[in-house]
Design a protein around this motif. Structure first.
Motif, PDB file in Angstrom:
ATOM      1  N   SER A 111       0.829  -1.201   0.000  1.00 59.44           N
ATOM      2  CA  SER A 111       0.000   0.000   0.000  1.00 59.44           C
ATOM      3  C   SER A 111       0.870   1.261   0.000  1.00 59.44           C
ATOM      4  O   SER A 111       1.762   1.419   0.842  1.00 59.44           O
ATOM      5  CB  SER A 111      -0.909  -0.040   1.235  1.00 59.44           C
ATOM      6  N   VAL A 112       0.620   2.141  -0.954  1.00 59.89           N
ATOM      7  CA  VAL A 112       1.362   3.408  -1.031  1.00 59.89           C
ATOM      8  C   VAL A 112       1.127   4.215   0.247  1.00 59.89           C
ATOM      9  O   VAL A 112       2.050   4.821   0.790  1.00 59.89           O
ATOM     10  CB  VAL A 112       0.925   4.221  -2.278  1.00 59.89           C
ATOM     11  N   LYS A 113      -0.085   4.161   0.760  1.00 60.60           N
ATOM     12  CA  LYS A 113      -0.402   4.922   1.970  1.00 60.60           C
ATOM     13  C   LYS A 113       0.479   4.469   3.143  1.00 60.60           C
ATOM     14  O   LYS A 113       1.033   5.284   3.884  1.00 60.60           O
ATOM     15  CB  LYS A 113      -1.883   4.735   2.317  1.00 60.60           C
ATOM     16  N   ASP A 114       0.618   3.157   3.297  1.00 61.01           N
ATOM     17  CA  ASP A 114       1.442   2.636   4.398  1.00 61.01           C
ATOM     18  C   ASP A 114       2.907   3.022   4.231  1.00 61.01           C
ATOM     19  O   ASP A 114       3.591   3.319   5.189  1.00 61.01           O
ATOM     20  CB  ASP A 114       1.367   1.097   4.464  1.00 61.01           C
ATOM     21  N   LEU A 161       4.285   5.487   2.170  1.00 61.63           N
ATOM     22  CA  LEU A 161       4.614   6.905   1.936  1.00 61.63           C
ATOM     23  C   LEU A 161       4.062   7.815   3.031  1.00 61.63           C
ATOM     24  O   LEU A 161       4.554   8.925   3.240  1.00 61.63           O
ATOM     25  CB  LEU A 161       4.044   7.325   0.570  1.00 61.63           C
ATOM     26  N   GLY A 162       3.016   7.331   3.709  1.00 63.86           N
ATOM     27  CA  GLY A 162       2.363   8.184   4.703  1.00 63.86           C
ATOM     28  C   GLY A 162       1.106   8.839   4.141  1.00 63.86           C
ATOM     29  O   GLY A 162       0.411   9.582   4.827  1.00 63.86           O
ATOM     30  N   ALA A 191       7.692  11.789   0.737  1.00 64.20           N
ATOM     31  CA  ALA A 191       7.049  11.395   2.002  1.00 64.20           C
ATOM     32  C   ALA A 191       7.072  12.573   2.983  1.00 64.20           C
ATOM     33  O   ALA A 191       6.080  12.836   3.677  1.00 64.20           O
ATOM     34  CB  ALA A 191       7.753  10.180   2.588  1.00 64.20           C
ATOM     35  N   ASP A 192       8.185  13.312   3.017  1.00 62.53           N
ATOM     36  CA  ASP A 192       8.279  14.499   3.890  1.00 62.53           C
ATOM     37  C   ASP A 192       7.231  15.544   3.496  1.00 62.53           C
ATOM     38  O   ASP A 192       6.571  16.133   4.331  1.00 62.53           O
ATOM     39  CB  ASP A 192       9.669  15.146   3.763  1.00 62.53           C
ATOM     40  N   GLN A 193       7.125  15.735   2.184  1.00 57.20           N
ATOM     41  CA  GLN A 193       6.186  16.738   1.671  1.00 57.20           C
ATOM     42  C   GLN A 193       4.741  16.367   2.033  1.00 57.20           C
ATOM     43  O   GLN A 193       3.957  17.215   2.458  1.00 57.20           O
ATOM     44  CB  GLN A 193       6.350  16.819   0.144  1.00 57.20           C
ATOM     45  N   VAL A 194       4.431  15.076   1.887  1.00 59.36           N
ATOM     46  CA  VAL A 194       3.077  14.593   2.220  1.00 59.36           C
ATOM     47  C   VAL A 194       2.822  14.775   3.718  1.00 59.36           C
ATOM     48  O   VAL A 194       1.759  15.242   4.142  1.00 59.36           O
ATOM     49  CB  VAL A 194       2.900  13.109   1.779  1.00 59.36           C
ATOM     50  N   LYS A 195       3.831  14.453   4.523  1.00 58.47           N
ATOM     51  CA  LYS A 195       3.705  14.571   5.983  1.00 58.47           C
ATOM     52  C   LYS A 195       3.469  16.036   6.383  1.00 58.47           C
ATOM     53  O   LYS A 195       2.596  16.330   7.193  1.00 58.47           O
ATOM     54  CB  LYS A 195       4.983  14.050   6.646  1.00 58.47           C
ATOM     55  N   ARG A 196       4.231  16.927   5.775  1.00 57.79           N
ATOM     56  CA  ARG A 196       4.110  18.361   6.107  1.00 57.79           C
ATOM     57  C   ARG A 196       2.726  18.911   5.791  1.00 57.79           C
ATOM     58  O   ARG A 196       2.228  19.791   6.475  1.00 57.79           O
ATOM     59  CB  ARG A 196       5.165  19.183   5.346  1.00 57.79           C
TER      60      ARG A 196
END
Ligand code: Q46
Ligand code: ZN
Length: 300
Positions: free
Chosen positions: A109-112, A114-115, A293-298
Protein backbone atom coordinates in the motif's frame (compact mmCIF):
# COMPACT_ATOMS: atom_id res chain seq x y z
CA UNK A 1 -10.93 -12.93 -43.93
CA UNK A 2 -9.02 -16.17 -43.46
CA UNK A 3 -6.50 -17.24 -40.84
CA UNK A 4 -3.04 -17.18 -42.44
CA UNK A 5 -2.04 -20.21 -40.44
CA UNK A 6 -4.91 -22.68 -40.78
CA UNK A 7 -7.20 -21.10 -43.40
CA UNK A 8 -10.15 -21.07 -40.97
CA UNK A 9 -12.28 -18.04 -40.15
CA UNK A 10 -10.04 -15.24 -38.85
CA UNK A 11 -11.12 -13.18 -35.83
CA UNK A 12 -8.33 -10.62 -35.89
CA UNK A 13 -6.49 -8.81 -38.65
CA UNK A 14 -2.99 -7.52 -37.91
CA UNK A 15 -2.34 -4.98 -40.63
CA UNK A 16 1.15 -4.15 -39.47
CA UNK A 17 2.12 -7.81 -39.96
CA UNK A 18 -0.07 -8.09 -43.04
CA UNK A 19 -1.74 -11.14 -41.53
CA UNK A 20 -4.89 -12.44 -39.82
CA UNK A 21 -5.53 -15.22 -37.31
CA UNK A 22 -8.31 -17.41 -35.96
CA UNK A 23 -8.62 -17.41 -32.13
CA UNK A 24 -6.37 -20.42 -31.32
CA UNK A 25 -3.68 -19.33 -33.77
CA UNK A 26 -3.80 -15.76 -32.50
CA UNK A 27 -3.31 -16.94 -28.91
CA UNK A 28 -0.36 -19.01 -30.05
CA UNK A 29 1.10 -16.03 -31.96
CA UNK A 30 0.76 -13.81 -28.86
CA UNK A 31 2.33 -16.37 -26.55
CA UNK A 32 5.25 -16.88 -28.94
CA UNK A 33 5.83 -13.14 -29.27
CA UNK A 34 6.12 -12.81 -25.48
CA UNK A 35 8.31 -15.89 -25.17
CA UNK A 36 10.57 -14.77 -28.02
CA UNK A 37 10.92 -11.26 -26.54
CA UNK A 38 11.96 -12.69 -23.15
CA UNK A 39 14.50 -14.96 -24.84
CA UNK A 40 15.91 -12.55 -27.39
CA UNK A 41 16.33 -9.66 -24.94
CA UNK A 42 17.58 -11.97 -22.17
CA UNK A 43 14.94 -10.68 -19.76
CA UNK A 44 14.90 -13.65 -17.39
CA UNK A 45 15.37 -17.39 -17.38
CA UNK A 46 12.62 -19.91 -16.93
CA UNK A 47 13.65 -20.85 -13.41
CA UNK A 48 14.30 -17.27 -12.25
CA UNK A 49 11.60 -15.93 -9.89
CA UNK A 50 9.98 -12.91 -11.53
CA UNK A 51 7.77 -10.31 -9.89
CA UNK A 52 5.03 -9.10 -12.25
CA UNK A 53 3.64 -5.67 -11.43
CA UNK A 54 -0.13 -5.96 -11.94
CA UNK A 55 -2.54 -3.04 -12.01
CA UNK A 56 -5.72 -5.00 -12.73
CA UNK A 57 -5.68 -3.73 -16.33
CA UNK A 58 -5.54 -5.88 -19.47
CA UNK A 59 -1.83 -5.57 -20.21
CA UNK A 60 -0.38 -6.60 -16.87
CA UNK A 61 -2.94 -9.38 -16.33
CA UNK A 62 -2.35 -10.69 -19.88
CA UNK A 63 1.38 -10.74 -19.17
CA UNK A 64 0.93 -12.57 -15.86
CA UNK A 65 -1.42 -15.02 -17.60
CA UNK A 66 1.09 -15.88 -20.35
CA UNK A 67 3.92 -16.30 -17.85
CA UNK A 68 1.88 -18.59 -15.59
CA UNK A 69 0.68 -20.65 -18.55
CA UNK A 70 4.24 -21.03 -19.77
CA UNK A 71 5.43 -22.26 -16.39
CA UNK A 72 7.44 -19.22 -15.31
CA UNK A 73 7.86 -18.64 -11.57
CA UNK A 74 5.74 -15.47 -11.74
CA UNK A 75 4.42 -13.79 -8.59
CA UNK A 76 2.10 -10.79 -8.87
CA UNK A 77 2.69 -7.46 -7.14
CA UNK A 78 -0.26 -5.13 -6.71
CA UNK A 79 0.53 -1.59 -5.60
CA UNK A 80 -2.49 -0.14 -3.86
CA UNK A 81 -2.43 3.52 -4.90
CA UNK A 82 -5.48 4.37 -2.77
CA UNK A 83 -7.28 6.06 -5.68
CA UNK A 84 -10.89 5.77 -4.54
CA UNK A 85 -13.10 3.15 -6.24
CA UNK A 86 -10.59 2.70 -9.07
CA UNK A 87 -8.08 1.15 -6.66
CA UNK A 88 -10.71 -0.93 -4.83
CA UNK A 89 -11.94 -2.41 -8.09
CA UNK A 90 -8.53 -2.99 -9.64
CA UNK A 91 -7.28 -4.69 -6.46
CA UNK A 92 -10.33 -6.97 -6.46
CA UNK A 93 -9.60 -7.94 -10.10
CA UNK A 94 -6.00 -8.87 -9.23
CA UNK A 95 -7.07 -10.85 -6.17
CA UNK A 96 -9.71 -12.72 -8.17
CA UNK A 97 -7.21 -13.46 -10.96
CA UNK A 98 -4.64 -14.81 -8.47
CA UNK A 99 -7.25 -16.75 -6.49
CA UNK A 100 -8.65 -18.48 -9.59
CA UNK A 101 -5.15 -19.66 -10.61
CA UNK A 102 -3.65 -20.37 -7.22
CA UNK A 103 -0.99 -17.74 -7.95
CA UNK A 104 0.86 -15.76 -5.30
CA UNK A 105 0.03 -12.05 -5.10
CA UNK A 106 1.90 -9.50 -2.97
CA UNK A 107 0.06 -6.33 -2.04
CA UNK A 108 1.86 -3.13 -1.04
CA UNK A 109 0.00 0.00 0.00
CA UNK A 110 1.36 3.41 -1.03
CA UNK A 111 -0.40 4.92 1.97
CA UNK A 112 1.44 2.64 4.40
CA UNK A 113 4.82 3.21 2.77
CA UNK A 114 4.61 6.90 1.94
CA UNK A 115 2.36 8.18 4.70
CA UNK A 116 -0.40 9.12 2.25
CA UNK A 117 -2.09 7.61 -0.82
CA UNK A 118 -1.96 9.09 -4.34
CA UNK A 119 -4.75 11.68 -3.70
CA UNK A 120 -2.61 12.94 -0.76
CA UNK A 121 0.32 13.39 -3.18
CA UNK A 122 -1.94 15.61 -5.27
CA UNK A 123 -2.87 17.71 -2.22
CA UNK A 124 0.70 17.97 -0.97
CA UNK A 125 2.26 18.91 -4.31
CA UNK A 126 -0.76 20.90 -5.63
CA UNK A 127 -0.11 19.34 -9.02
CA UNK A 128 -1.45 16.35 -10.94
CA UNK A 129 -0.26 13.33 -8.94
CA UNK A 130 1.19 11.35 -11.87
CA UNK A 131 4.86 12.18 -11.41
CA UNK A 132 4.73 11.41 -7.65
CA UNK A 133 2.64 8.32 -8.33
CA UNK A 134 5.09 7.13 -11.00
CA UNK A 135 8.11 7.62 -8.79
CA UNK A 136 6.36 5.85 -5.90
CA UNK A 137 5.51 2.91 -8.17
CA UNK A 138 9.11 2.54 -9.38
CA UNK A 139 10.45 2.84 -5.83
CA UNK A 140 7.98 0.35 -4.31
CA UNK A 141 8.38 -2.17 -7.13
CA UNK A 142 12.12 -2.20 -6.56
CA UNK A 143 11.75 -2.34 -2.79
CA UNK A 144 9.20 -5.18 -2.89
CA UNK A 145 11.47 -7.16 -5.24
CA UNK A 146 14.47 -6.67 -2.93
CA UNK A 147 12.48 -7.45 0.23
CA UNK A 148 11.14 -10.69 -1.25
CA UNK A 149 14.26 -11.83 -3.12
CA UNK A 150 13.21 -11.26 -6.75
CA UNK A 151 16.05 -10.38 -9.15
CA UNK A 152 13.69 -8.98 -11.78
CA UNK A 153 10.43 -7.02 -12.07
CA UNK A 154 8.31 -7.31 -15.23
CA UNK A 155 5.75 -4.67 -16.20
CA UNK A 156 2.96 -4.82 -18.78
CA UNK A 157 4.08 -1.83 -20.90
CA UNK A 158 3.06 -2.42 -24.51
CA UNK A 159 4.25 -0.92 -27.80
CA UNK A 160 1.72 1.93 -27.60
CA UNK A 161 2.96 2.88 -24.12
CA UNK A 162 6.59 2.79 -25.17
CA UNK A 163 6.06 4.68 -28.43
CA UNK A 164 3.99 7.37 -26.62
CA UNK A 165 6.66 7.81 -23.93
CA UNK A 166 9.35 8.09 -26.58
CA UNK A 167 7.26 10.57 -28.54
CA UNK A 168 6.83 12.71 -25.39
CA UNK A 169 10.54 12.61 -24.59
CA UNK A 170 11.36 13.70 -28.14
CA UNK A 171 8.73 16.45 -28.27
CA UNK A 172 10.41 17.96 -25.21
CA UNK A 173 13.91 16.76 -26.11
CA UNK A 174 14.38 15.18 -22.71
CA UNK A 175 17.66 13.66 -23.76
CA UNK A 176 18.43 12.39 -20.25
CA UNK A 177 15.27 10.22 -20.44
CA UNK A 178 16.20 8.60 -23.76
CA UNK A 179 18.89 6.14 -22.58
CA UNK A 180 16.51 4.88 -19.88
CA UNK A 181 13.86 3.99 -22.45
CA UNK A 182 14.60 0.36 -23.02
CA UNK A 183 12.75 -2.97 -22.81
CA UNK A 184 15.44 -4.11 -20.36
CA UNK A 185 16.96 -1.93 -17.66
CA UNK A 186 19.79 -3.95 -16.18
CA UNK A 187 20.68 -3.84 -12.51
CA UNK A 188 23.46 -1.27 -12.10
CA UNK A 189 23.69 -1.54 -8.30
CA UNK A 190 23.17 -4.47 -5.89
CA UNK A 191 20.06 -2.70 -4.58
CA UNK A 192 18.51 -2.08 -8.00
CA UNK A 193 16.66 -4.97 -9.58
CA UNK A 194 16.41 -5.53 -13.33
CA UNK A 195 13.27 -4.10 -14.95
CA UNK A 196 11.84 -5.69 -18.09
CA UNK A 197 8.88 -5.16 -20.45
CA UNK A 198 8.02 -8.45 -22.17
CA UNK A 199 4.97 -6.97 -23.99
CA UNK A 200 6.82 -4.12 -25.67
CA UNK A 201 6.52 -5.71 -29.12
CA UNK A 202 2.72 -6.06 -28.84
CA UNK A 203 0.19 -3.28 -29.24
CA UNK A 204 -2.60 -2.31 -26.87
CA UNK A 205 -5.13 -3.74 -29.33
CA UNK A 206 -3.23 -7.02 -29.44
CA UNK A 207 -3.09 -7.40 -25.63
CA UNK A 208 -6.78 -6.46 -25.44
CA UNK A 209 -7.55 -9.22 -27.96
CA UNK A 210 -5.55 -11.72 -25.90
CA UNK A 211 -7.30 -10.71 -22.66
CA UNK A 212 -10.70 -10.93 -24.37
CA UNK A 213 -10.08 -14.32 -25.98
CA UNK A 214 -8.69 -15.75 -22.74
CA UNK A 215 -11.66 -14.32 -20.83
CA UNK A 216 -9.44 -12.42 -18.41
CA UNK A 217 -11.57 -10.23 -16.17
CA UNK A 218 -9.77 -6.88 -16.03
CA UNK A 219 -10.63 -3.31 -15.06
CA UNK A 220 -11.68 -1.37 -18.13
CA UNK A 221 -11.83 2.09 -16.53
CA UNK A 222 -8.71 4.20 -16.57
CA UNK A 223 -7.33 5.82 -13.44
CA UNK A 224 -9.41 9.00 -12.86
CA UNK A 225 -6.18 11.05 -12.85
CA UNK A 226 -5.30 9.86 -16.37
CA UNK A 227 -7.93 12.18 -17.90
CA UNK A 228 -6.30 14.82 -20.06
CA UNK A 229 -2.86 13.24 -19.69
CA UNK A 230 -0.56 14.16 -22.57
CA UNK A 231 0.36 10.47 -22.99
CA UNK A 232 -3.21 9.87 -24.24
CA UNK A 233 -2.80 12.64 -26.79
CA UNK A 234 0.48 11.14 -27.99
CA UNK A 235 -1.18 7.72 -28.29
CA UNK A 236 -3.95 9.24 -30.35
CA UNK A 237 -1.47 10.94 -32.70
CA UNK A 238 0.50 7.72 -33.12
CA UNK A 239 -2.70 5.74 -33.75
CA UNK A 240 -3.64 8.13 -36.53
CA UNK A 241 -0.21 7.71 -38.02
CA UNK A 242 -0.54 3.93 -37.71
CA UNK A 243 -3.92 3.96 -39.46
CA UNK A 244 -2.46 5.83 -42.40
CA UNK A 245 0.72 3.80 -42.45
CA UNK A 246 0.56 0.38 -40.74
CA UNK A 247 3.81 -0.42 -39.01
CA UNK A 248 4.73 3.23 -38.35
CA UNK A 249 4.53 2.84 -34.56
CA UNK A 250 6.72 -0.22 -34.67
CA UNK A 251 9.27 1.46 -36.96
CA UNK A 252 9.35 4.57 -34.78
CA UNK A 253 10.12 2.64 -31.62
CA UNK A 254 12.36 -0.08 -33.07
CA UNK A 255 14.31 2.46 -35.10
CA UNK A 256 14.96 4.35 -31.89
CA UNK A 257 16.18 1.22 -30.07
CA UNK A 258 18.50 0.25 -32.89
CA UNK A 259 19.75 3.58 -34.18
CA UNK A 260 18.65 6.40 -31.86
CA UNK A 261 19.21 5.14 -28.34
CA UNK A 262 22.92 4.25 -28.72
CA UNK A 263 23.62 7.89 -29.64
CA UNK A 264 22.24 9.10 -26.32
CA UNK A 265 23.84 6.54 -24.06
CA UNK A 266 26.28 8.06 -21.63
CA UNK A 267 29.70 6.52 -21.46
CA UNK A 268 30.40 7.75 -17.94
CA UNK A 269 28.30 6.00 -15.29
CA UNK A 270 26.04 7.96 -12.98
CA UNK A 271 27.18 7.82 -9.38
CA UNK A 272 24.70 5.95 -7.21
CA UNK A 273 24.42 6.27 -3.43
CA UNK A 274 22.19 4.76 -0.80
CA UNK A 275 19.57 7.09 0.63
CA UNK A 276 20.58 8.22 4.12
CA UNK A 277 16.98 7.75 5.24
CA UNK A 278 15.74 4.49 3.68
CA UNK A 279 18.83 2.88 2.17
CA UNK A 280 17.37 2.62 -1.34
CA UNK A 281 19.44 3.73 -4.33
CA UNK A 282 19.53 7.41 -5.28
CA UNK A 283 21.78 9.89 -7.05
CA UNK A 284 21.59 12.40 -4.16
CA UNK A 285 21.80 12.08 -0.39
CA UNK A 286 18.07 11.58 0.23
CA UNK A 287 15.95 9.78 -2.37
CA UNK A 288 12.99 11.33 -4.17
CA UNK A 289 10.55 8.98 -2.42
CA UNK A 290 11.71 10.04 1.05
CA UNK A 291 11.50 13.71 -0.01
CA UNK A 292 7.97 13.15 -1.28
CA UNK A 293 7.05 11.39 2.00
CA UNK A 294 8.28 14.50 3.89
CA UNK A 295 6.19 16.74 1.67
CA UNK A 296 3.08 14.59 2.22
CA UNK A 297 3.70 14.57 5.98
CA UNK A 298 4.11 18.36 6.11
CA UNK A 299 0.84 18.95 4.30
CA UNK A 300 -1.20 16.83 6.70
S1 Q46 B 1 0.49 7.69 -12.88
FE1 Q46 B 1 -1.27 9.04 -12.91
FE2 Q46 B 1 -1.20 6.50 -13.69
FE3 Q46 B 1 -0.75 7.08 -11.14
S2 Q46 B 1 -2.12 8.81 -10.89
FE4 Q46 B 1 -3.23 7.35 -12.16
S3 Q46 B 1 -2.75 8.03 -14.21
S4 Q46 B 1 -2.06 5.50 -11.91
S5 Q46 B 1 -0.46 5.05 -15.11
ZN1 ZN C 1 14.90 7.16 0.72
Amino acid sequence: MKCRKCGGQAVLELRRHNTAFCAPDYLEFFRKQVHETIRRFRMFKKEEPVLVAVSGGKDSLALWHVLLEDGYAATGLYLDLGIFDYSKESKAKCEAFAGARGARLLIVSVKDELGGAVPAIKEATRRPPCSGCGLSKRYLMNKAALDHGFPVVATGHNLDDEAATLFGSIVHWQTEALPRQSPVLPSTHPKLVRRVKPLFRLTERETAAYAFLRRIDYIVEECPFAKGATSLLYKDILNRLEDASPGAKHNFFYGFLERGRPAFERSEGIELNECARCGQVTTGAICAFCKLADQVKRSR
